[in-house]
Design an enzyme around this catalytic site. Structure first.
Site, mmCIF file in Angstrom:
data_model
loop_
_atom_site.group_PDB
_atom_site.id
_atom_site.type_symbol
_atom_site.label_atom_id
_atom_site.label_comp_id
_atom_site.label_asym_id
_atom_site.label_seq_id
_atom_site.Cartn_x
_atom_site.Cartn_y
_atom_site.Cartn_z
ATOM 1 N N SER A 21 0.853 -1.194 0.000
ATOM 2 C CA SER A 21 0.000 0.000 0.000
ATOM 3 C C SER A 21 0.882 1.235 0.000
ATOM 4 O O SER A 21 2.055 1.159 -0.403
ATOM 5 C CB SER A 21 -0.942 -0.043 1.207
ATOM 6 N N ASN A 22 0.365 2.361 0.422
ATOM 7 C CA ASN A 22 1.148 3.603 0.455
ATOM 8 C C ASN A 22 0.662 4.463 1.627
ATOM 9 O O ASN A 22 -0.249 4.067 2.352
ATOM 10 C CB ASN A 22 1.037 4.333 -0.892
ATOM 11 N N ARG A 23 1.240 5.623 1.786
ATOM 12 C CA ARG A 23 1.016 6.422 2.994
ATOM 13 C C ARG A 23 -0.237 7.294 2.949
ATOM 14 O O ARG A 23 -0.484 8.069 3.884
ATOM 15 C CB ARG A 23 2.230 7.309 3.258
ATOM 16 N N SER A 24 -1.018 7.223 1.918
ATOM 17 C CA SER A 24 -2.220 8.064 1.850
ATOM 18 C C SER A 24 -3.147 7.801 3.045
ATOM 19 O O SER A 24 -3.386 6.653 3.415
ATOM 20 C CB SER A 24 -2.974 7.771 0.552
ATOM 21 N N ALA A 88 -4.783 7.431 -3.960
ATOM 22 C CA ALA A 88 -3.401 7.033 -4.264
ATOM 23 C C ALA A 88 -3.446 5.544 -4.616
ATOM 24 O O ALA A 88 -3.403 4.670 -3.738
ATOM 25 C CB ALA A 88 -2.512 7.283 -3.057
#
Ligand code: CTP
Length: 214
Positions: A21-24, A88
């Site tokens: 995943s990502n930091r959004s 994101a």
């Protein structure tokens, strides 16, 4: 107007307990949905996994993966006048996802990935008279990549921000963005709360929709 807003990250599961995943955090997209609803628009919010309450008056649909989000965008596109792609989206997913938790002994140190669909590219042919807004989160000056993405993805507006600064981008309550329209001059906004940035973007969408009908 009827706005379709996507927000948050997507999760690409490897097994039931692990994912890419990502930091959004979804803050910018939720601020957009909240602001649009306050201004009297009909808002559908497609949200990845985030820890945020649904803004009053907003219809929310939760999704997990990029493919879930693509299906949800496709299902809701006909009923919208403007699409704001703030999510994101993870570009890659594990090639194989296991329904059961993987054991360490069965895993290898490298992970085979395959690309996720580009949602904006997939739905581009269905744009019609709709207004499409995209985001670009970059480290460093986001404008060159922002201009490229505006053109490559066939957008009306690209909102570019530098996420390497602590007061802008992921998890912050403030943001510093440049609005890059297809027609017209770029505008770099000062440091603003995400709600104030959302107001500028929704006002831009309203103005552009008015100009189209005249
Ligand atoms: N986006 C999308 N589908 C994807 C990835 C991104 O529709 N699979 C959208 C995002 O919601 C955003 C815009 O495209 O509005 C730009 O996203 P970004 O991740 O910056 O673009 P990428 O094309 O993935 O470029 P990069 O190589 O910088 O990751």
């Amino acid at each position: 107007m009827r706005l379709l807003v996507t927000a948050g990250p997507t999760r690409e599961h490897l097994d039931p307990v692990r994912f890419l995943s990502n930091r959004s955090t979804g803050k910018m997209g939720f601020a957009l949905a909240q602001c649009a609803a306050v201004r009297g628009h009909t808002v559908t919010l497609l949200a990845g996994p985030v820890a945020l309450p649904t803004p009053p008056g907003v219809q929310r649909v939760d999704v997990v993966s990029a493919r879930d989000l693509l299906f949800a965008v496709e299902a809701n596109l006909d009923a919208c006048d403007a699409l704001v792609m703030c999510a994101a989206v993870a570009d890659w997913r594990p090639k194989q996802a296991s329904a059961a938790k993987l054991k360490k002994r069965d895993m290898s140190p490298s992970l085979a990935l395959e690309p996720n669909p580009d949602i904006l590219a997939t739905i581009r042919s269905r744009k019609g008279g709709r207004i499409f807004v995209g985001f670009a989160a970059e480290t460093g000056d986001p404008r060159p990549e922002g201009r490229r993405k505006l053109a490559d993805k066939g957008l009306d507006l690209l909102v570019a921000n530098d996420v390497s600064q602590p007061d802008a981008g992921f998890a912050a309550d403030t943001n510093r963005v440049t609005l890059i329209p297809r027609n017209g001059a770029e505008e770099t906004l000062p440091l603003l709360s995400k709600l104030e940035v959302a107001e500028r973007i929704v006002a831009w969408v309203e103005k552009t929709a008015r100009a189209q009908t005249h």
